[in-house]
Design a protein around this motif. Structure first.
Motif, PDB file in Angstrom:
ATOM      1  N   LYS A 225       0.711  -1.033  -0.064  1.00 48.49           N
ATOM      2  CA  LYS A 225       0.086   0.150   0.010  1.00 48.49           C
ATOM      3  C   LYS A 225       0.860   1.258   0.004  1.00 48.49           C
ATOM      4  O   LYS A 225       1.928   1.292   0.640  1.00 48.49           O
ATOM      5  CB  LYS A 225      -0.948  -0.097   1.315  1.00 48.49           C
ATOM      6  N   ILE A 226       0.404   2.225  -0.852  1.00 51.16           N
ATOM      7  CA  ILE A 226       1.353   3.402  -0.782  1.00 51.16           C
ATOM      8  C   ILE A 226       1.103   4.104   0.545  1.00 51.16           C
ATOM      9  O   ILE A 226       1.969   4.714   1.049  1.00 51.16           O
ATOM     10  CB  ILE A 226       0.995   4.336  -1.939  1.00 51.16           C
ATOM     11  N   SER A 227      -0.049   4.087   0.945  1.00 51.83           N
ATOM     12  CA  SER A 227      -0.363   4.740   2.138  1.00 51.83           C
ATOM     13  C   SER A 227       0.583   4.256   3.308  1.00 51.83           C
ATOM     14  O   SER A 227       0.894   5.067   4.288  1.00 51.83           O
ATOM     15  CB  SER A 227      -1.736   4.661   2.763  1.00 51.83           C
ATOM     16  N   VAL A 232       6.633   7.300   6.533  1.00 57.79           N
ATOM     17  CA  VAL A 232       8.018   7.513   6.298  1.00 57.79           C
ATOM     18  C   VAL A 232       8.588   8.796   5.499  1.00 57.79           C
ATOM     19  O   VAL A 232       9.530   9.243   5.687  1.00 57.79           O
ATOM     20  CB  VAL A 232       8.313   6.031   5.669  1.00 57.79           C
ATOM     21  N   ALA A 233       7.527   8.828   4.364  1.00 62.24           N
ATOM     22  CA  ALA A 233       8.074   9.976   3.570  1.00 62.24           C
ATOM     23  C   ALA A 233       7.867  11.209   4.279  1.00 62.24           C
ATOM     24  O   ALA A 233       8.757  12.127   4.168  1.00 62.24           O
ATOM     25  CB  ALA A 233       7.067  10.091   2.410  1.00 62.24           C
ATOM     26  N   LYS A 234       6.912  11.655   5.210  1.00 63.68           N
ATOM     27  CA  LYS A 234       6.773  12.804   6.140  1.00 63.68           C
ATOM     28  C   LYS A 234       7.870  13.019   6.803  1.00 63.68           C
ATOM     29  O   LYS A 234       8.218  14.314   7.102  1.00 63.68           O
ATOM     30  CB  LYS A 234       5.499  12.763   6.716  1.00 63.68           C
ATOM     31  N   GLU A 235       8.622  12.056   7.454  1.00 62.05           N
ATOM     32  CA  GLU A 235       9.778  12.329   8.428  1.00 62.05           C
ATOM     33  C   GLU A 235      10.719  12.689   7.510  1.00 62.05           C
ATOM     34  O   GLU A 235      11.859  13.268   8.202  1.00 62.05           O
ATOM     35  CB  GLU A 235      10.058  10.829   8.989  1.00 62.05           C
ATOM     36  N   SER A 236      10.905  12.391   6.309  1.00 57.68           N
ATOM     37  CA  SER A 236      12.208  13.132   5.448  1.00 57.68           C
ATOM     38  C   SER A 236      11.675  14.218   4.757  1.00 57.68           C
ATOM     39  O   SER A 236      12.074  14.364   3.542  1.00 57.68           O
ATOM     40  CB  SER A 236      12.705  11.893   4.561  1.00 57.68           C
ATOM     41  N   ASP A 458       1.388  16.974   2.578  1.00 55.33           N
ATOM     42  CA  ASP A 458       1.005  15.980   2.551  1.00 55.33           C
ATOM     43  C   ASP A 458       0.869  15.328   0.966  1.00 55.33           C
ATOM     44  O   ASP A 458       1.199  14.491   0.639  1.00 55.33           O
ATOM     45  CB  ASP A 458      -0.574  16.125   2.878  1.00 55.33           C
ATOM     46  N   ALA A 459       0.811  16.357   0.149  1.00 58.32           N
ATOM     47  CA  ALA A 459       0.933  15.831  -1.216  1.00 58.32           C
ATOM     48  C   ALA A 459       2.216  15.416  -1.702  1.00 58.32           C
ATOM     49  O   ALA A 459       2.521  14.600  -2.414  1.00 58.32           O
ATOM     50  CB  ALA A 459       0.430  17.269  -2.139  1.00 58.32           C
ATOM     51  N   TRP A 460       3.488  15.926  -1.183  1.00 60.94           N
ATOM     52  CA  TRP A 460       4.697  15.516  -1.657  1.00 60.94           C
ATOM     53  C   TRP A 460       5.195  14.231  -0.914  1.00 60.94           C
ATOM     54  O   TRP A 460       5.623  13.685  -1.552  1.00 60.94           O
ATOM     55  CB  TRP A 460       5.674  16.777  -0.817  1.00 60.94           C
ATOM     56  N   ALA A 461       4.385  14.233   0.337  1.00 60.34           N
ATOM     57  CA  ALA A 461       4.584  12.598   0.974  1.00 60.34           C
ATOM     58  C   ALA A 461       3.883  11.763   0.022  1.00 60.34           C
ATOM     59  O   ALA A 461       4.552  10.742  -0.055  1.00 60.34           O
ATOM     60  CB  ALA A 461       3.953  12.736   2.310  1.00 60.34           C
ATOM     61  N   LYS A 462       2.962  11.855  -0.548  1.00 60.84           N
ATOM     62  CA  LYS A 462       2.041  11.025  -1.241  1.00 60.84           C
ATOM     63  C   LYS A 462       2.956  10.556  -2.605  1.00 60.84           C
ATOM     64  O   LYS A 462       3.089   9.418  -2.922  1.00 60.84           O
ATOM     65  CB  LYS A 462       0.730  11.324  -1.642  1.00 60.84           C
ATOM     66  N   GLU A 463       3.498  11.654  -3.244  1.00 62.17           N
ATOM     67  CA  GLU A 463       4.352  11.276  -4.411  1.00 62.17           C
ATOM     68  C   GLU A 463       5.701  10.599  -3.881  1.00 62.17           C
ATOM     69  O   GLU A 463       6.130   9.890  -4.487  1.00 62.17           O
ATOM     70  CB  GLU A 463       4.832  12.777  -4.911  1.00 62.17           C
ATOM     71  N   GLU A 464       6.263  11.141  -2.744  1.00 57.94           N
ATOM     72  CA  GLU A 464       7.520  10.336  -2.234  1.00 57.94           C
ATOM     73  C   GLU A 464       7.165   8.899  -1.870  1.00 57.94           C
ATOM     74  O   GLU A 464       7.875   8.207  -2.040  1.00 57.94           O
ATOM     75  CB  GLU A 464       8.089  11.272  -1.230  1.00 57.94           C
TER      76      GLU A 464
END
Length: 655
Positions: A225-227, A232-236, A458-464
């Motif tokens: 799942k991407i979610s 993990v993405a938000k932490e970076s 949030d949008a950046w984290a979804k892409e990351e």
């Protein structure tokens, strides 16, 4: 020494000394007369020259029209047939008249795919085949009935078209029709021969073709799942400056998700639902002011209302409720049957129609510049409607979520309506029948990134998260096989690499990453029914190129169309599908395909005038072909040493 005689010599007239005169008339004669005589002579010469030239061109050149162009022996009657140049060219004209009518399929259409002459049009061989098949048709009694001729031509041409075709070839309509009928008869003879030769398709060939086109595949796959990667993405998340650079680099349509909401100031009048017997709304004033017109079909208007409103008023909610965040496809909508809600539909339809007439009346009077101002709010109140005019501007989301009168349809209509105007239709929502006026609107606009930083993160984290999920799969692929190097000693790109990996190796490496490999039993390319489809089947429907992999390939991972999952697919092996899986329609299509293949081969290898079988069976003799064969050793269009090149009298290929 003798002196030359001058007897009969006349002095040069004085006017003949003018060098710039083209015509010199004798004294006393008119120059205009001589000009007229000269023009008449030139005109006559031109007419006869053009006529001869036209006859030469249309007749196929200066060939001897009595010379024999084709001879053959009828294989049935053993009778010899000869066709002279004139009749040969008439046959070619008959074919040319059929160009574009789909009556005669050119022999070039049956050529090999790599043949440069494939499908170029009619050739001299078509003329020879027409002549021989026509004679066979005569001997076997094949004819074209008036009904068949009329029905066939009506698909392509009118009488005027037929006359125009004839005019192009200097023929009258009767002769043109006779020529087309002649070609149809020969075409029917060819069809009869092909059908007789191919009455039954080769079962082995049909089976082999079906198995080749319908292999079965065994896949295994890993999905995530991407979610699960978003936290993990938000932490970076990058620093503000890098985040702004990412935000500024988005395309305009991507930035629209960060625009401010449209804010609308509205006034509404509505009838609360339900509007039937259980409603507190008194519809008597509205129905009295706007009764049903006599011309309106009551039953039809009620059914129309049901079809219009069933998705908002009569939908059956799924049990359990659908969760859009699950990533699962939404279940199909189900509706209450019309007969089960007939009483409610009848009552609401009457109010809906009357409310529509009221709205139409208001809009008509407002459009009339000479009419007095319309106080539609007061009129709506007098008719018993509930009127609201929120003091604050409302966002699209607030209008949609209003439980009393709101809904998506109303919000959409208001978003695209001109300011200070009534929306043109009554909106049917779950809670009300609504008419509304847009008083004012502030359209969506870009916002400063730092005011909406959380949304941008949030949008950046979804892409990351998508990148991280795919990257993890690529690391797994690198663990399963060594990625090759390019000419510069650098590893080739991940997307350009599909290693061949055995199932055991994939599972061993997946265990290291705590990934689960799911096996998909044998399946073909056919779409799977939704109830039987697995997650992999859904992905394969979106990525059909996965069926083109070689067994063992582990291609580049991807993201499903919904953007909810990343996946890595491995084709384990392929096999022939069991024959009992062949559908009846596939068997029928397979037979047709095989018969068509055999027919094409028969036309190319047997029923072609240049084939060995045809020439031997018909004892065919075409003198011009013999001349071509003699010229071939001399090269492309060049005569051999000591010989003169001769022009072929064959007409050019039709089309």
């Amino acid at each position: 020494m003798s002196t030359p005689s001058t007897q009969g010599a006349q002095p040069t007239p004085e006017h003949a000394a003018h060098d710039d005169d083209f015509i010199v008339a004798p004294p006393g004669r008119s120059k205009a007369f001589y000009i007229f005589v000269l023009a008449l002579m030139v005109f006559v010469l031109i007419i006869f020259s053009i006529g001869d030239l036209a006859q030469y061109v249309l007749g196929g050149g200066g060939a001897d029209q009595a010379a024999i162009e084709v001879t053959w022996i009828d294989p049935i009657t053993k009778k010899k047939h000869e066709v002279n140049g004139k009749d040969y060219r008439e046959a070619k004209l008959d074919l040319d008249c059929c160009m574009g009518l789909n009556i005669w399929t050119p022999l070039s259409a049956f050529a090999e795919d790599d043949d440069p002459n494939r499908g170029i049009g009619f050739e001299p061989e078509d003329v020879v085949l027409l002549l021989t098949l026509e004679q066979l048709a005569i001997e076997t009694g094949i004819e074209v009935s008036n009904r068949e001729f009329s029905d066939r031509l009506s698909l392509f041409v009118t009488d005027a078209d037929l006359e125009n075709i004839g005019n192009r070839f200097r023929r009258n309509k009767t002769k043109t029709a006779a020529g087309i009928r002649r070609v149809m008869r020969a075409a029917n003879m060819r069809t009869a021969i092909l059908q007789a030769a191919n009455m039954f398709a080769d079962p082995a060939a049909v089976e082999a073709a079906w198995k080749e086109a319908n292999p079965e595949y065994r896949f295994e796959y890993i999905e995530t799942k991407i979610s699960d990667w978003e936290e993990v993405a938000k932490e970076s998340a990058p620093p503000d400056a890098d985040l702004k650079a990412w935000y500024d680099g988005l395309q305009e349509f991507q930035k629209r998700q960060f625009y401010s909401d449209a804010m609308m100031q509205v006034a509404l009048a509505y009838v609360p639902m339900p509007a039937g017997a259980d409603s507190t709304f008194d519809a008597s004033a509205l129905l009295a002011k706007y009764p049903k017109p006599d011309a309106v079909d009551l039953a039809a208007s009620q059914e129309l209302y049901y079809n219009l409103s069933r998705a908002t008023r009569f939908v059956i909610e799924p049990d359990p409720p659908y969760d859009p965040e699950s990533g699962d496809p939404a279940p199909p909508l189900e509706f209450q049957a019309l007969e089960d809600v007939r009483e409610t539909v009848n009552a609401e339809a009457a109010i809906y129609n009357a409310l529509g007439e009221f709205l139409k009346d208001v809009r008509t009077r407002e459009a009339d510049v000479d009419a007095p101002d319309v106080d539609w709010v007061a009129e709506a109140t007098a008719l018993g409607l509930t009127v609201e005019q929120p003091t604050a501007s409302l966002s699209t989301e607030q209008i949609v979520e209003n439980e009393t009168w709101g809904g998506q349809a109303l919000a959409s209509r208001l978003s695209f309506s001109p300011k200070n105007s009534m929306i043109p239709n009554v909106q049917v929502h779950k809670g009300a029948l609504v008419i509304a006026r847009l008083l004012d609107r502030v359209d969506p606009a870009p916002q400063d990134m730092f005011l909406i930083k959380d949304e941008v993160v949030d949008a950046w984290a979804k892409e990351e998260a998508r990148r991280l999920a795919v990257q993890r799969f690529n690391v797994l692929r690198d663990m399963c096989a060594d990625r090759p190097l390019d000419d510069n000693g650098t590893m080739i790109a991940e997307a350009a690499w599909s290693p061949v990996v055995d199932s055991e190796t994939l599972r061993e490496q997946a265990d290291i990453f705590s990934m689960t490999v799911t096996d998909r039993a044998w399946r073909g390319r056919r779409p799977i029914a939704p109830d039987d489809a697995t997650d992999l089947d859904t992905i394969l429907a979106e990525q059909p190129t996965m069926f083109d992999l070689e067994p063992g390939m582990l291609p580049q991972p991807g993201i499903n169309r919904a953007g909810t999952h990343a996946y890595l697919i491995h084709l384990v092996e392929t096999r022939e599908a069991p024959l009992d899986q062949m559908l009846p329609v596939e068997l029928l299509n397979g037979r047709r395909t095989e018969l068509n293949t055999e027919a094409v081969a028969l036309m190319r290898d047997v029923l072609h005038p240049r084939s060995e079988w045809f020439q031997a069976k018909f004892q065919l003799n075409v003198p011009s072909w013999d001349e071509e064969a003699e010229e071939e050793p001399a090269g492309a269009g060049s005569p051999s040493d000591g010989d003169e090149a001769t022009d072929s009298n064959d007409p050019p290929a039709g089309g």
